[in-house]
Design a protein around this motif. Structure first.
Motif, PDB file in Angstrom:
ATOM      1  N   ALA A 152       6.701   6.713  -5.004  1.00 52.66           N
ATOM      2  CA  ALA A 152       5.443   6.845  -4.274  1.00 52.66           C
ATOM      3  C   ALA A 152       5.664   7.477  -2.905  1.00 52.66           C
ATOM      4  CB  ALA A 152       4.782   5.477  -4.139  1.00 52.66           C
ATOM      5  N   LEU A 153       6.710   7.052  -2.215  1.00 58.01           N
ATOM      6  CA  LEU A 153       6.993   7.625  -0.893  1.00 58.01           C
ATOM      7  C   LEU A 153       7.269   9.124  -0.990  1.00 58.01           C
ATOM      8  CD1 LEU A 153       9.274   4.903   0.757  1.00 58.01           C
ATOM      9  CD2 LEU A 153       6.924   5.493   1.387  1.00 58.01           C
ATOM     10  N   GLU A 154       7.995   9.531  -2.022  1.00 55.35           N
ATOM     11  CA  GLU A 154       8.322  10.954  -2.168  1.00 55.35           C
ATOM     12  C   GLU A 154       7.069  11.790  -2.441  1.00 55.35           C
ATOM     13  OE1 GLU A 154      11.605  13.788  -4.426  1.00 55.35           O
ATOM     14  OE2 GLU A 154      11.761  11.600  -4.515  1.00 55.35           O
ATOM     15  N   LEU A 155       6.041  11.163  -3.025  1.00 58.06           N
ATOM     16  CA  LEU A 155       4.789  11.875  -3.266  1.00 58.06           C
ATOM     17  C   LEU A 155       3.929  11.983  -2.004  1.00 58.06           C
ATOM     18  CD1 LEU A 155       3.837  10.332  -6.733  1.00 58.06           C
ATOM     19  CD2 LEU A 155       4.525  12.703  -6.293  1.00 58.06           C
ATOM     20  N   ARG A 156       4.319  11.291  -0.952  1.00 53.20           N
ATOM     21  CA  ARG A 156       3.612  11.370   0.342  1.00 53.20           C
ATOM     22  C   ARG A 156       4.626  11.682   1.441  1.00 53.20           C
ATOM     23  NH1 ARG A 156       0.208  11.908  -2.644  1.00 53.20           N
ATOM     24  NH2 ARG A 156      -1.819  10.846  -2.865  1.00 53.20           N
ATOM     25  N   PRO A 157       5.220  12.879   1.401  1.00 56.23           N
ATOM     26  CA  PRO A 157       6.355  13.205   2.287  1.00 56.23           C
ATOM     27  C   PRO A 157       6.019  13.262   3.771  1.00 56.23           C
ATOM     28  CG  PRO A 157       5.579  15.164   1.140  1.00 56.23           C
ATOM     29  CD  PRO A 157       4.867  14.010   0.519  1.00 56.23           C
ATOM     30  N   ASP A 158       4.746  13.399   4.126  1.00 51.38           N
ATOM     31  CA  ASP A 158       4.388  13.516   5.533  1.00 51.38           C
ATOM     32  C   ASP A 158       4.033  12.182   6.185  1.00 51.38           C
ATOM     33  OD1 ASP A 158       4.713  16.285   5.340  1.00 51.38           O
ATOM     34  OD2 ASP A 158       2.644  16.570   4.678  1.00 51.38           O
ATOM     35  N   ARG A 159       4.189  11.097   5.453  1.00 47.53           N
ATOM     36  CA  ARG A 159       3.842   9.777   5.992  1.00 47.53           C
ATOM     37  C   ARG A 159       5.071   8.874   5.971  1.00 47.53           C
ATOM     38  NH1 ARG A 159      -2.348   8.276   4.319  1.00 47.53           N
ATOM     39  NH2 ARG A 159      -3.231  10.375   4.514  1.00 47.53           N
ATOM     40  N   ARG A 160       5.082   7.882   6.860  1.00 44.09           N
ATOM     41  CA  ARG A 160       6.281   7.064   7.023  1.00 44.09           C
ATOM     42  C   ARG A 160       6.029   5.564   6.984  1.00 44.09           C
ATOM     43  NH1 ARG A 160       8.154  11.014   5.777  1.00 44.09           N
ATOM     44  NH2 ARG A 160       9.831  12.278   6.667  1.00 44.09           N
ATOM     45  N   VAL A 161       4.826   5.121   6.708  1.00 41.83           N
ATOM     46  CA  VAL A 161       4.508   3.694   6.777  1.00 41.83           C
ATOM     47  C   VAL A 161       4.302   3.097   5.387  1.00 41.83           C
ATOM     48  CG1 VAL A 161       2.861   1.964   7.601  1.00 41.83           C
ATOM     49  CG2 VAL A 161       3.502   3.882   9.073  1.00 41.83           C
ATOM     50  N   ILE A 162       5.003   2.000   5.124  1.00 41.33           N
ATOM     51  CA  ILE A 162       4.768   1.169   3.941  1.00 41.33           C
ATOM     52  C   ILE A 162       4.016  -0.059   4.437  1.00 41.33           C
ATOM     53  CG2 ILE A 162       5.816  -0.161   2.073  1.00 41.33           C
ATOM     54  CD1 ILE A 162       8.386   1.588   2.597  1.00 41.33           C
ATOM     55  N   GLY A 216      -5.704   8.532   1.663  1.00 42.49           N
ATOM     56  CA  GLY A 216      -4.575   9.373   1.283  1.00 42.49           C
ATOM     57  C   GLY A 216      -3.308   8.629   0.926  1.00 42.49           C
ATOM     58  N   ALA A 217      -3.366   7.293   0.845  1.00 44.20           N
ATOM     59  CA  ALA A 217      -2.185   6.500   0.507  1.00 44.20           C
ATOM     60  C   ALA A 217      -2.118   6.263  -1.004  1.00 44.20           C
ATOM     61  CB  ALA A 217      -2.221   5.166   1.234  1.00 44.20           C
ATOM     62  N   LEU A 218      -0.940   5.885  -1.481  1.00 46.55           N
ATOM     63  CA  LEU A 218      -0.746   5.495  -2.865  1.00 46.55           C
ATOM     64  C   LEU A 218      -0.540   3.977  -2.931  1.00 46.55           C
ATOM     65  CD1 LEU A 218       1.672   8.311  -4.112  1.00 46.55           C
ATOM     66  CD2 LEU A 218      -0.791   8.143  -4.462  1.00 46.55           C
ATOM     67  N   THR A 219      -0.715   3.416  -4.122  1.00 45.17           N
ATOM     68  CA  THR A 219      -0.577   1.974  -4.280  1.00 45.17           C
ATOM     69  C   THR A 219       0.527   1.617  -5.255  1.00 45.17           C
ATOM     70  OG1 THR A 219      -2.269   1.948  -6.027  1.00 45.17           O
ATOM     71  CG2 THR A 219      -3.011   1.542  -3.768  1.00 45.17           C
ATOM     72  N   ALA A 276      -6.892  -4.889   4.482  1.00 48.75           N
ATOM     73  CA  ALA A 276      -7.918  -3.837   4.487  1.00 48.75           C
ATOM     74  C   ALA A 276      -8.046  -3.191   5.859  1.00 48.75           C
ATOM     75  CB  ALA A 276      -9.258  -4.409   4.032  1.00 48.75           C
ATOM     76  N   GLU A 277      -8.050  -3.985   6.901  1.00 43.65           N
ATOM     77  CA  GLU A 277      -8.216  -3.408   8.238  1.00 43.65           C
ATOM     78  C   GLU A 277      -6.946  -2.730   8.742  1.00 43.65           C
ATOM     79  OE1 GLU A 277      -7.880  -6.782  11.553  1.00 43.65           O
ATOM     80  OE2 GLU A 277      -9.216  -7.400   9.917  1.00 43.65           O
ATOM     81  N   ALA A 278      -5.796  -3.044   8.128  1.00 41.98           N
ATOM     82  CA  ALA A 278      -4.542  -2.413   8.539  1.00 41.98           C
ATOM     83  C   ALA A 278      -4.315  -1.060   7.865  1.00 41.98           C
ATOM     84  CB  ALA A 278      -3.367  -3.336   8.237  1.00 41.98           C
ATOM     85  N   LEU A 279      -5.088  -0.753   6.831  1.00 39.19           N
ATOM     86  CA  LEU A 279      -4.958   0.550   6.172  1.00 39.19           C
ATOM     87  C   LEU A 279      -5.403   1.664   7.103  1.00 39.19           C
ATOM     88  CD1 LEU A 279      -6.160  -0.270   2.557  1.00 39.19           C
ATOM     89  CD2 LEU A 279      -3.983   0.830   3.152  1.00 39.19           C
ATOM     90  N   SER A 280      -4.647   2.742   7.101  1.00 40.41           N
ATOM     91  CA  SER A 280      -4.978   3.884   7.954  1.00 40.41           C
ATOM     92  C   SER A 280      -4.361   5.140   7.348  1.00 40.41           C
ATOM     93  CB  SER A 280      -4.421   3.679   9.371  1.00 40.41           C
ATOM     94  OG  SER A 280      -3.003   3.793   9.361  1.00 40.41           O
ATOM     95  N   GLU A 281      -4.591   6.273   7.978  1.00 38.39           N
ATOM     96  CA  GLU A 281      -4.044   7.538   7.489  1.00 38.39           C
ATOM     97  C   GLU A 281      -2.553   7.670   7.776  1.00 38.39           C
ATOM     98  OE1 GLU A 281      -6.493  10.635   9.053  1.00 38.39           O
ATOM     99  OE2 GLU A 281      -8.135  10.218   7.640  1.00 38.39           O
ATOM    100  N   GLU A 282      -1.961   6.680   8.466  1.00 44.45           N
ATOM    101  CA  GLU A 282      -0.506   6.648   8.652  1.00 44.45           C
ATOM    102  C   GLU A 282       0.200   6.127   7.409  1.00 44.45           C
ATOM    103  OE1 GLU A 282       0.979   5.535  12.911  1.00 44.45           O
ATOM    104  OE2 GLU A 282      -0.600   4.112  12.341  1.00 44.45           O
ATOM    105  N   VAL A 283      -0.506   5.348   6.609  1.00 43.71           N
ATOM    106  CA  VAL A 283       0.123   4.634   5.496  1.00 43.71           C
ATOM    107  C   VAL A 283       0.426   5.580   4.338  1.00 43.71           C
ATOM    108  CG1 VAL A 283      -0.180   2.807   3.780  1.00 43.71           C
ATOM    109  CG2 VAL A 283      -0.955   2.459   6.143  1.00 43.71           C
ATOM    110  N   ALA A 284       1.672   5.563   3.903  1.00 41.86           N
ATOM    111  CA  ALA A 284       2.067   6.337   2.725  1.00 41.86           C
ATOM    112  C   ALA A 284       1.825   5.528   1.461  1.00 41.86           C
ATOM    113  CB  ALA A 284       3.539   6.718   2.821  1.00 41.86           C
TER     114      ALA A 284
END
Length: 397
Positions: A96-106, A178-181, A142-150
Protein backbone atom coordinates in the motif's frame (compact mmCIF):
# COMPACT_ATOMS: atom_id res chain seq x y z
CA UNK A 1 -30.19 -21.38 18.97
CA UNK A 2 -31.57 -24.65 17.62
CA UNK A 3 -30.54 -23.56 14.14
CA UNK A 4 -26.91 -24.28 15.10
CA UNK A 5 -27.41 -27.74 16.59
CA UNK A 6 -25.85 -29.31 13.50
CA UNK A 7 -22.74 -27.15 13.67
CA UNK A 8 -22.35 -27.73 17.41
CA UNK A 9 -22.22 -31.45 16.75
CA UNK A 10 -19.28 -30.89 14.39
CA UNK A 11 -16.95 -29.74 17.20
CA UNK A 12 -15.15 -31.60 19.94
CA UNK A 13 -16.04 -29.82 23.18
CA UNK A 14 -14.57 -31.31 26.38
CA UNK A 15 -17.14 -32.55 28.86
CA UNK A 16 -18.04 -29.97 31.49
CA UNK A 17 -16.40 -27.05 29.68
CA UNK A 18 -18.11 -23.90 28.46
CA UNK A 19 -15.71 -22.58 25.86
CA UNK A 20 -15.73 -18.79 25.65
CA UNK A 21 -12.30 -18.38 24.08
CA UNK A 22 -12.96 -18.91 20.37
CA UNK A 23 -11.66 -15.38 19.84
CA UNK A 24 -8.16 -16.68 20.69
CA UNK A 25 -8.37 -20.29 19.50
CA UNK A 26 -11.39 -22.05 18.07
CA UNK A 27 -12.15 -25.59 19.25
CA UNK A 28 -11.29 -28.70 17.26
CA UNK A 29 -13.62 -29.55 14.37
CA UNK A 30 -14.24 -33.28 14.69
CA UNK A 31 -13.50 -33.85 11.02
CA UNK A 32 -10.06 -32.24 11.25
CA UNK A 33 -8.53 -35.28 12.95
CA UNK A 34 -9.62 -37.61 10.16
CA UNK A 35 -8.76 -35.06 7.47
CA UNK A 36 -5.21 -34.62 8.72
CA UNK A 37 -4.76 -38.38 9.13
CA UNK A 38 -5.88 -38.90 5.54
CA UNK A 39 -3.50 -36.24 4.25
CA UNK A 40 -0.62 -37.72 6.25
CA UNK A 41 -1.30 -41.35 5.39
CA UNK A 42 -2.87 -41.34 1.93
CA UNK A 43 -1.21 -38.25 0.51
CA UNK A 44 2.12 -37.60 2.23
CA UNK A 45 2.59 -41.28 3.06
CA UNK A 46 1.63 -42.83 -0.28
CA UNK A 47 2.12 -40.03 -2.78
CA UNK A 48 5.26 -38.51 -1.27
CA UNK A 49 6.44 -35.55 -3.36
CA UNK A 50 3.91 -36.29 -6.10
CA UNK A 51 1.25 -35.03 -3.69
CA UNK A 52 2.02 -31.48 -4.79
CA UNK A 53 0.38 -32.36 -8.10
CA UNK A 54 -1.78 -35.42 -7.41
CA UNK A 55 -3.32 -34.14 -4.16
CA UNK A 56 -3.51 -30.52 -5.29
CA UNK A 57 -1.33 -29.17 -2.50
CA UNK A 58 0.08 -26.37 -4.64
CA UNK A 59 -3.39 -25.00 -5.40
CA UNK A 60 -4.55 -25.06 -1.77
CA UNK A 61 -3.73 -21.42 -0.90
CA UNK A 62 -6.00 -20.00 -3.59
CA UNK A 63 -8.70 -22.61 -3.24
CA UNK A 64 -8.98 -22.09 0.50
CA UNK A 65 -8.67 -18.35 -0.04
CA UNK A 66 -11.89 -18.36 -2.05
CA UNK A 67 -13.67 -20.29 0.69
CA UNK A 68 -12.63 -17.67 3.23
CA UNK A 69 -13.47 -14.94 0.72
CA UNK A 70 -17.12 -15.96 0.86
CA UNK A 71 -17.16 -15.18 4.59
CA UNK A 72 -15.59 -11.73 4.23
CA UNK A 73 -17.30 -10.41 1.12
CA UNK A 74 -14.28 -10.71 -1.17
CA UNK A 75 -14.37 -11.11 -4.93
CA UNK A 76 -13.39 -14.62 -6.13
CA UNK A 77 -9.69 -14.95 -6.84
CA UNK A 78 -8.59 -12.17 -4.50
CA UNK A 79 -7.76 -13.96 -1.24
CA UNK A 80 -4.60 -15.99 -0.73
CA UNK A 81 -3.76 -18.20 2.28
CA UNK A 82 -0.34 -18.87 3.79
CA UNK A 83 2.32 -17.62 6.21
CA UNK A 84 1.43 -15.81 9.46
CA UNK A 85 -0.77 -12.79 10.08
CA UNK A 86 2.23 -10.61 10.91
CA UNK A 87 3.79 -11.51 7.56
CA UNK A 88 0.56 -10.62 5.78
CA UNK A 89 0.30 -7.30 7.62
CA UNK A 90 3.84 -6.48 6.48
CA UNK A 91 3.05 -7.45 2.90
CA UNK A 92 -0.16 -5.44 2.71
CA UNK A 93 1.26 -2.35 4.37
CA UNK A 94 4.42 -2.34 2.24
CA UNK A 95 2.43 -2.75 -0.97
CA UNK A 96 0.00 0.00 0.00
CA UNK A 97 2.80 2.43 0.84
CA UNK A 98 4.49 1.79 -2.51
CA UNK A 99 1.21 2.68 -4.25
CA UNK A 100 1.29 6.09 -2.52
CA UNK A 101 4.95 7.11 -3.05
CA UNK A 102 4.43 10.81 -2.31
CA UNK A 103 3.04 10.29 1.20
CA UNK A 104 4.80 9.27 4.40
CA UNK A 105 2.17 8.81 7.12
CA UNK A 106 0.67 5.52 8.32
CA UNK A 107 -2.38 6.18 10.49
CA UNK A 108 -3.51 3.61 13.05
CA UNK A 109 -5.15 3.55 16.46
CA UNK A 110 -4.31 2.52 20.00
CA UNK A 111 -6.82 -0.33 19.79
CA UNK A 112 -4.85 -2.01 17.05
CA UNK A 113 -3.19 -5.29 17.88
CA UNK A 114 0.41 -4.57 18.97
CA UNK A 115 1.92 -6.90 16.36
CA UNK A 116 0.41 -4.78 13.59
CA UNK A 117 2.04 -1.69 15.06
CA UNK A 118 5.33 -3.54 15.49
CA UNK A 119 5.24 -4.57 11.83
CA UNK A 120 4.69 -0.94 10.85
CA UNK A 121 7.57 0.21 13.04
CA UNK A 122 9.86 -2.41 11.55
CA UNK A 123 8.89 -1.53 8.01
CA UNK A 124 9.50 2.15 8.71
CA UNK A 125 13.00 1.37 10.01
CA UNK A 126 13.72 -0.62 6.86
CA UNK A 127 12.39 2.00 4.46
CA UNK A 128 13.81 5.10 6.10
CA UNK A 129 12.79 8.06 3.93
CA UNK A 130 10.90 9.86 6.70
CA UNK A 131 7.95 7.51 7.14
CA UNK A 132 5.86 8.08 10.28
CA UNK A 133 3.40 5.96 12.25
CA UNK A 134 0.65 8.02 13.86
CA UNK A 135 -1.41 6.29 16.52
CA UNK A 136 -4.59 7.95 17.80
CA UNK A 137 -7.48 6.84 19.98
CA UNK A 138 -10.00 4.66 18.10
CA UNK A 139 -12.70 7.32 18.26
CA UNK A 140 -10.28 9.93 16.84
CA UNK A 141 -9.40 8.11 13.61
CA UNK A 142 -11.87 9.96 11.38
CA UNK A 143 -10.69 13.39 12.44
CA UNK A 144 -7.02 12.36 12.15
CA UNK A 145 -7.38 11.44 8.46
CA UNK A 146 -5.81 13.98 6.14
CA UNK A 147 -4.10 14.30 2.76
CA UNK A 148 -0.79 13.47 4.51
CA UNK A 149 -1.92 9.91 5.17
CA UNK A 150 -0.68 7.24 2.79
CA UNK A 151 -2.30 4.26 4.51
CA UNK A 152 -5.01 3.83 7.11
CA UNK A 153 -4.18 0.58 8.92
CA UNK A 154 -6.79 -0.64 11.41
CA UNK A 155 -8.03 -3.78 13.09
CA UNK A 156 -11.75 -3.69 12.43
CA UNK A 157 -12.72 -5.21 15.80
CA UNK A 158 -10.62 -4.16 18.80
CA UNK A 159 -8.97 -7.25 20.28
CA UNK A 160 -9.55 -6.04 23.83
CA UNK A 161 -12.91 -4.27 23.93
CA UNK A 162 -14.60 -5.61 20.76
CA UNK A 163 -15.28 -2.04 19.62
CA UNK A 164 -16.00 -2.24 15.87
CA UNK A 165 -14.92 0.40 13.37
CA UNK A 166 -17.24 1.43 10.55
CA UNK A 167 -15.22 -0.06 7.71
CA UNK A 168 -17.28 1.38 4.88
CA UNK A 169 -17.35 4.93 6.27
CA UNK A 170 -13.66 5.08 7.16
CA UNK A 171 -12.61 3.48 3.88
CA UNK A 172 -14.65 6.01 1.92
CA UNK A 173 -13.23 8.92 3.89
CA UNK A 174 -9.66 7.68 3.54
CA UNK A 175 -9.98 7.13 -0.19
CA UNK A 176 -11.59 10.52 -0.71
CA UNK A 177 -8.43 12.00 0.80
CA UNK A 178 -6.24 9.83 -1.44
CA UNK A 179 -5.20 7.26 1.18
CA UNK A 180 -5.40 3.47 0.95
CA UNK A 181 -6.76 1.12 3.61
CA UNK A 182 -5.40 -2.03 5.24
CA UNK A 183 -7.95 -3.84 7.43
CA UNK A 184 -6.99 -6.54 9.93
CA UNK A 185 -9.89 -8.99 10.22
CA UNK A 186 -8.42 -11.17 12.98
CA UNK A 187 -11.49 -10.64 15.18
CA UNK A 188 -13.91 -10.16 12.28
CA UNK A 189 -13.64 -13.19 9.99
CA UNK A 190 -16.24 -15.66 11.18
CA UNK A 191 -17.39 -13.26 13.89
CA UNK A 192 -19.22 -10.41 12.17
CA UNK A 193 -20.55 -9.66 8.71
CA UNK A 194 -17.74 -8.33 6.53
CA UNK A 195 -18.19 -6.95 3.02
CA UNK A 196 -14.76 -6.05 1.67
CA UNK A 197 -15.97 -5.52 -1.89
CA UNK A 198 -18.98 -3.51 -0.79
CA UNK A 199 -16.86 -1.32 1.49
CA UNK A 200 -14.28 -0.79 -1.25
CA UNK A 201 -11.41 -1.96 0.98
CA UNK A 202 -7.98 -1.90 -0.64
CA UNK A 203 -6.20 -4.57 1.40
CA UNK A 204 -7.22 -6.88 4.22
CA UNK A 205 -5.53 -9.57 6.26
CA UNK A 206 -6.62 -12.03 8.91
CA UNK A 207 -5.89 -15.24 10.77
CA UNK A 208 -7.77 -18.53 10.72
CA UNK A 209 -7.14 -20.04 14.15
CA UNK A 210 -9.73 -17.92 15.96
CA UNK A 211 -13.37 -17.96 14.87
CA UNK A 212 -12.56 -19.94 11.72
CA UNK A 213 -11.31 -22.84 13.90
CA UNK A 214 -8.29 -23.75 11.79
CA UNK A 215 -6.19 -24.86 14.78
CA UNK A 216 -3.10 -23.57 16.63
CA UNK A 217 -0.80 -21.75 14.23
CA UNK A 218 -3.23 -22.09 11.32
CA UNK A 219 -2.19 -19.99 8.30
CA UNK A 220 -3.23 -16.41 7.69
CA UNK A 221 -4.81 -14.82 4.62
CA UNK A 222 -4.45 -11.65 2.58
CA UNK A 223 -6.95 -9.85 0.37
CA UNK A 224 -6.00 -7.44 -2.42
CA UNK A 225 -8.75 -5.53 -4.21
CA UNK A 226 -9.08 -6.17 -7.96
CA UNK A 227 -7.84 -2.71 -8.89
CA UNK A 228 -4.56 -3.29 -7.04
CA UNK A 229 -3.97 -7.00 -7.65
CA UNK A 230 -1.80 -6.55 -10.73
CA UNK A 231 0.02 -3.47 -9.36
CA UNK A 232 0.73 -4.29 -5.71
CA UNK A 233 4.42 -4.93 -5.32
CA UNK A 234 5.26 -7.74 -2.86
CA UNK A 235 7.99 -6.56 -0.48
CA UNK A 236 8.54 -10.20 0.45
CA UNK A 237 9.30 -11.57 -2.99
CA UNK A 238 8.96 -15.26 -2.26
CA UNK A 239 9.66 -18.05 -4.71
CA UNK A 240 6.02 -19.09 -4.87
CA UNK A 241 4.91 -15.55 -5.65
CA UNK A 242 6.98 -15.67 -8.84
CA UNK A 243 5.21 -15.71 -12.20
CA UNK A 244 6.73 -19.11 -12.99
CA UNK A 245 8.34 -20.64 -9.87
CA UNK A 246 9.58 -23.75 -11.62
CA UNK A 247 11.44 -21.79 -14.26
CA UNK A 248 13.90 -21.08 -11.42
CA UNK A 249 14.53 -17.63 -12.83
CA UNK A 250 17.25 -15.83 -10.80
CA UNK A 251 15.29 -12.57 -11.23
CA UNK A 252 11.94 -12.09 -9.54
CA UNK A 253 8.91 -11.54 -11.73
CA UNK A 254 5.66 -11.22 -9.77
CA UNK A 255 2.70 -13.41 -10.63
CA UNK A 256 0.05 -11.43 -12.51
CA UNK A 257 -2.59 -11.61 -9.75
CA UNK A 258 -3.12 -12.31 -6.03
CA UNK A 259 -0.68 -15.21 -6.34
CA UNK A 260 2.13 -12.66 -6.13
CA UNK A 261 1.32 -12.43 -2.40
CA UNK A 262 2.43 -16.02 -1.86
CA UNK A 263 5.75 -16.23 -0.05
CA UNK A 264 6.81 -19.59 1.37
CA UNK A 265 5.88 -23.22 0.89
CA UNK A 266 2.20 -23.81 1.75
CA UNK A 267 1.66 -25.41 5.20
CA UNK A 268 -0.16 -28.43 3.80
CA UNK A 269 -0.99 -30.11 7.11
CA UNK A 270 -2.26 -26.89 8.67
CA UNK A 271 -4.39 -26.18 5.63
CA UNK A 272 -5.89 -29.67 5.80
CA UNK A 273 -7.24 -28.90 9.28
CA UNK A 274 -8.45 -25.51 8.07
CA UNK A 275 -10.33 -27.08 5.17
CA UNK A 276 -12.13 -29.37 7.60
CA UNK A 277 -13.14 -26.33 9.64
CA UNK A 278 -14.38 -24.49 6.57
CA UNK A 279 -16.68 -27.42 5.83
CA UNK A 280 -18.60 -26.35 8.94
CA UNK A 281 -18.71 -22.75 7.75
CA UNK A 282 -20.20 -23.94 4.46
CA UNK A 283 -23.28 -24.92 6.50
CA UNK A 284 -24.11 -21.39 7.68
CA UNK A 285 -24.82 -17.86 6.52
CA UNK A 286 -22.73 -15.11 8.14
CA UNK A 287 -25.78 -12.91 8.62
CA UNK A 288 -27.39 -15.60 10.75
CA UNK A 289 -24.16 -16.21 12.67
CA UNK A 290 -23.74 -12.49 13.41
CA UNK A 291 -27.36 -12.10 14.49
CA UNK A 292 -27.11 -15.09 16.83
CA UNK A 293 -23.86 -13.75 18.24
CA UNK A 294 -25.45 -10.40 19.03
CA UNK A 295 -28.33 -12.13 20.80
CA UNK A 296 -26.04 -14.33 22.89
CA UNK A 297 -23.59 -11.56 23.75
CA UNK A 298 -26.40 -9.23 24.83
CA UNK A 299 -27.78 -11.93 27.10
CA UNK A 300 -24.27 -12.51 28.48
CA UNK A 301 -23.76 -8.83 29.25
CA UNK A 302 -27.15 -8.50 30.93
CA UNK A 303 -26.55 -11.63 32.98
CA UNK A 304 -23.05 -10.70 34.14
CA UNK A 305 -24.01 -7.13 35.03
CA UNK A 306 -27.00 -8.32 37.06
CA UNK A 307 -25.03 -11.01 38.89
CA UNK A 308 -21.57 -9.44 39.20
CA UNK A 309 -21.65 -5.72 40.03
CA UNK A 310 -17.88 -5.80 40.60
CA UNK A 311 -17.31 -6.31 36.84
CA UNK A 312 -17.45 -3.23 34.62
CA UNK A 313 -18.31 -3.56 30.94
CA UNK A 314 -15.37 -2.71 28.64
CA UNK A 315 -17.18 -3.48 25.38
CA UNK A 316 -19.68 -1.24 23.61
CA UNK A 317 -23.14 -1.78 25.00
CA UNK A 318 -24.84 -1.50 21.62
CA UNK A 319 -24.57 -4.87 19.86
CA UNK A 320 -24.11 -3.34 16.40
CA UNK A 321 -21.00 -1.51 17.61
CA UNK A 322 -19.07 -4.54 18.85
CA UNK A 323 -17.65 -7.75 17.46
CA UNK A 324 -18.30 -11.25 18.76
CA UNK A 325 -16.53 -11.05 22.10
CA UNK A 326 -17.40 -9.31 25.35
CA UNK A 327 -14.92 -7.85 27.81
CA UNK A 328 -15.17 -6.69 31.40
CA UNK A 329 -12.80 -4.70 33.59
CA UNK A 330 -11.94 -6.26 36.94
CA UNK A 331 -8.98 -5.32 39.13
CA UNK A 332 -8.27 -8.99 39.82
CA UNK A 333 -9.07 -10.06 36.28
CA UNK A 334 -6.16 -12.43 35.75
CA UNK A 335 -6.74 -14.41 38.94
CA UNK A 336 -10.50 -14.40 38.38
CA UNK A 337 -10.06 -15.80 34.88
CA UNK A 338 -7.87 -18.62 36.20
CA UNK A 339 -10.56 -19.42 38.74
CA UNK A 340 -13.22 -19.38 36.01
CA UNK A 341 -11.16 -21.78 33.94
CA UNK A 342 -10.77 -24.08 36.95
CA UNK A 343 -14.57 -24.01 37.33
CA UNK A 344 -15.15 -24.90 33.68
CA UNK A 345 -15.59 -21.53 31.93
CA UNK A 346 -12.66 -20.81 29.61
CA UNK A 347 -12.05 -17.22 28.59
CA UNK A 348 -8.83 -15.23 28.60
CA UNK A 349 -7.20 -12.15 30.11
CA UNK A 350 -5.83 -9.06 28.43
CA UNK A 351 -3.69 -6.59 30.35
CA UNK A 352 -4.12 -4.57 32.35
CA UNK A 353 -7.46 -5.73 33.75
CA UNK A 354 -9.70 -7.19 31.04
CA UNK A 355 -11.55 -10.49 31.28
CA UNK A 356 -12.44 -11.42 27.68
CA UNK A 357 -15.08 -13.90 26.51
CA UNK A 358 -15.69 -15.02 22.91
CA UNK A 359 -19.30 -15.64 21.91
CA UNK A 360 -19.59 -18.17 19.08
CA UNK A 361 -23.05 -19.51 18.15
CA UNK A 362 -21.61 -22.34 16.08
CA UNK A 363 -21.16 -24.26 19.34
CA UNK A 364 -22.64 -22.10 22.13
CA UNK A 365 -26.29 -21.67 23.04
CA UNK A 366 -28.45 -19.87 25.63
CA UNK A 367 -27.97 -22.61 28.22
CA UNK A 368 -24.19 -22.26 27.95
CA UNK A 369 -24.45 -18.51 28.46
CA UNK A 370 -26.72 -18.91 31.47
CA UNK A 371 -24.44 -21.48 33.11
CA UNK A 372 -21.36 -19.39 32.35
CA UNK A 373 -22.90 -16.36 34.06
CA UNK A 374 -23.66 -18.44 37.15
CA UNK A 375 -20.09 -19.70 37.37
CA UNK A 376 -18.53 -16.28 36.78
CA UNK A 377 -20.79 -14.80 39.48
CA UNK A 378 -19.74 -17.48 41.96
CA UNK A 379 -16.06 -16.95 41.16
CA UNK A 380 -16.28 -13.18 41.62
CA UNK A 381 -18.82 -12.80 44.39
CA UNK A 382 -17.46 -15.64 46.53
CA UNK A 383 -13.87 -14.54 45.87
CA UNK A 384 -12.87 -17.95 44.54
CA UNK A 385 -10.13 -16.11 42.66
CA UNK A 386 -8.38 -15.10 45.89
CA UNK A 387 -5.72 -17.82 45.87
CA UNK A 388 -1.96 -17.33 45.33
CA UNK A 389 -1.77 -19.93 42.56
CA UNK A 390 -4.41 -18.09 40.52
CA UNK A 391 -2.34 -14.89 40.67
CA UNK A 392 0.78 -16.52 39.23
CA UNK A 393 1.07 -15.46 35.59
CA UNK A 394 1.53 -18.19 33.01
CA UNK A 395 3.40 -17.61 29.74
CA UNK A 396 0.12 -17.32 27.81
CA UNK A 397 -2.70 -15.32 29.37
Amino acid sequence: MSGFADTRARFHLPEGVIYLDGNSLGPLPRAATERMARVMQDEWGEMLITGWNKAGWMAQPGRIGDRIGRLIGAEPGHVMVGDTLSVKVYQALAAALELRPDRRVILSDSGNFPSDLYMAEGLIRTLGQGYELRVVAPEKVAEALSEEVAVLMLTEVDYRTARQHDMAALTAQAQELGALTVWDLAHSAGAVEVDLAGAGADFAVGCTYKYLNGGPGAPAFIYVAPEHAAKASPALSGWLGHEAPFDFDPTYRPAPDIARMRVGTPPVLGMAALEAALDVWDMVDMREVAAASRKLSTAFIEGVEAACPALRLASPRRATERGSHVSFHFAHGYAAMQACIAEGVIGDFRAPDIMRFGITPLYLDEDDIERAVEIIARVVNDRLWDRPDYATRAAVT
